[in-house]
Design a protein around this motif. Sequence first.
Motif, PDB file in Angstrom:
ATOM      1  N   SER A 191       0.821  -1.224   0.000  1.00 26.44           N
ATOM      2  CA  SER A 191       0.000   0.000   0.000  1.00 26.44           C
ATOM      3  C   SER A 191       0.847   1.263   0.000  1.00 26.44           C
ATOM      4  CB  SER A 191      -0.961   0.022   1.202  1.00 26.44           C
ATOM      5  OG  SER A 191      -1.835  -1.083   1.167  1.00 26.44           O
TER       6      SER A 191
ATOM      7  N   THR B 277      -8.722  -1.695  -6.106  1.00 29.80           N
ATOM      8  CA  THR B 277      -8.024  -1.915  -4.846  1.00 29.80           C
ATOM      9  C   THR B 277      -6.589  -2.350  -5.140  1.00 29.80           C
ATOM     10  OG1 THR B 277      -8.659  -4.246  -4.793  1.00 29.80           O
ATOM     11  CG2 THR B 277     -10.149  -2.672  -3.714  1.00 29.80           C
TER      12      THR B 277
ATOM     13  N   LYS C  35      -7.890  -1.297   0.104  1.00 28.73           N
ATOM     14  CA  LYS C  35      -7.694  -2.734   0.319  1.00 28.73           C
ATOM     15  C   LYS C  35      -9.044  -3.431   0.358  1.00 28.73           C
ATOM     16  CE  LYS C  35      -5.934  -5.975   3.809  1.00 28.73           C
ATOM     17  NZ  LYS C  35      -5.328  -6.909   2.864  1.00 28.73           N
TER      18      LYS C  35
END
Length: 684
Positions: A417, A635, A667
């Motif tokens: 991320s 995502t 996510k």
Amino acid sequence: MPADYLLNRERIITLLEQWLELDWLRALDLALVKLLAKLDPEASPLMLLAIALTSHQLGRGHICLDLEHLLRDPDLILLLPPEGQLVEAEQILPSQLLSIVSLEQWLSALEQSVLLYRPEQGSAAPLVLSGTRLYLYRYWHYEMSVAGALVQRLDNKLPLADDFADRLDGLFSEPLWVDGQRQTDWQKVACAMAAQGQLTLITGGPGTGKTTTVVRLLALLQQIAVQEGQALRIQLAAPTGKAAARLTESIGGQIASLPIEGRVKQSIPNEVTTLHRLLGSLPGTRHFRHNRTNPLVVDVLVIDEASMIDLEMMHSVLQALPAHARLILLGDKDQLASVEAGSVLGDLCADAEQGYYTLETQQQLEQLCREPITAEHWRRGIAGQHHLAQRTVMLRYSRRFGRDSGIGQLARAVNASDSYQAWQILQQDSADIGYLQLYQSDDAVFEQLVLGGQQGKQCRGYRHYLQVLHEMRPSLEQPLTSDCWQEWAMHVLTAFDKFRLLCALRQGDYGVAGLNERIVQLLYRKSLITRAQGWYEGRPVLVMQNDYSLGLMNGDIGIALYLPNSEVNAESDAPAYVLRVVFPRNDGTDGVRFILPSRLTAVETVFAMTVHKSQGSEFAHTALILPDRLNPVLTKELLYTGITRARDKFTLIESRGGIFKASVQRKVERVSGLSQAIAKQSIN
């Protein structure tokens, strides 16, 4: 006022109908509310709202509705107006309605309804409340059943031969060295773990050797069994035909290179089937021929690409698996979860990164592998709290994407991320990473990508396979029985897999439908195909559902080609050639099959395909195009899966700046209680 809707059943149903018109709910969600409202005329508006949202969550892949999490963060429901959609001032938003509901109110309303299942009464009911999670009964049953079946296998230790460590060393004769330092060989660790238990979870990214691990493991198990006079009955399976075909192709060569006896090699299967075919799907039903009363005849079941397995399918597999059999699940926990509800592998492998092995587990594995076991982010586990971790191995070294690989670096940044790092990698001058910014009025860049440039083998585009089609075509004087047609067809199929355009959505200008139409028109304008509708030579098609009569699986890809007409003779006026669709065989043998287009009832053009459909595939150059606005499907898991479909080159295409970086920070959070159910049943 929002509160008014929670005081009147008719008003809440009217509000749900409005949400349906705005595409915030599915027709199925509303139909379920109306059906259950008739079964319980006293059900409160809060109960009806909970039914709608539970059904809606199921459609988004969630097993249940967690009321506590939802009230804490209403955005979890993803029942929000799409970006850019105008909302009337008087329209009540889901977040507005949820803001005035307390957890105590909601739980009280549910407890008072006859729609709720109460174990002490033993009677059936459509809904189950477990803590703060609300389920449809069927999915609660699946979850409890899967948890119970896995727990039964967790602690079943199987005996090992006295010379097991020697045999293991024989299959892993060379230590693993990375950047001049010896590393733990996690493939070896996985074999040691799987040999001694009935359940093993093996996860790892692309190129970490999941298939290699399984082949060596099966060799290890079969060596002992064959010497004892009774070879193990082994089945290899995958969720889709494409994944099964790829594993079949990969396994054959690896078996041949194993340092074991010929009779042991012959006892290792090299054909992979789909789960539906393995279980024996019954047409028109959700049931299978193999089940608890008619189990599979198998001693070891290996399932590849397990991240694609949904909860219902896992339930069916475990029901059909004999009590004595080993189950080995392989997959990448970080890939997209299944299309249907559940994220089974992700739930089961949640602790894989940190290890969480107990001291006993670690010492036992070190003794069997004869090497220390250590890794980054390592943590010591507690048996009572990390039960599943004692049966899980994460393969940590990618032989496909090393430290210098741009694709590998990008995949790791996205998986972490880290949007800043991922963006920096995209902007670097890297041989295997590309970035394109599209503008609505400028199609030249997109056209060059799709057609293929002159920048070497990595940038061939779709022009390449069409050139192979024409330039390598055999003479029509050759009969269809000649090997040259099989060879030509394989060359065309292989060339087509040199490039693939992936997208996140099915609909819209940047979805499958819009992009396929755009590419077809482009190829037609460039005279690379002869027509833009119907069947034409060079048309690639994707099989959308299993067709056992033709031996085609959901996800198989074929290409339409002109081939000699086998029915032509001196007295016939039939055409000299006919259009047939060529598919690679997915039964473990080389070669292709030719099928008449009229026999294909569920196919669609596949110049562009969704990332979901690409799972289990690999392409030399993969391009991923993102839509021009954020969408719930965007995502980090979708990006990671798309990136890791590329073998040599990956290109990201943005139709609007900022979509990529925003998607990296999002996510998939699939709600389920599987991990909690396993932990609870383990204690009991």
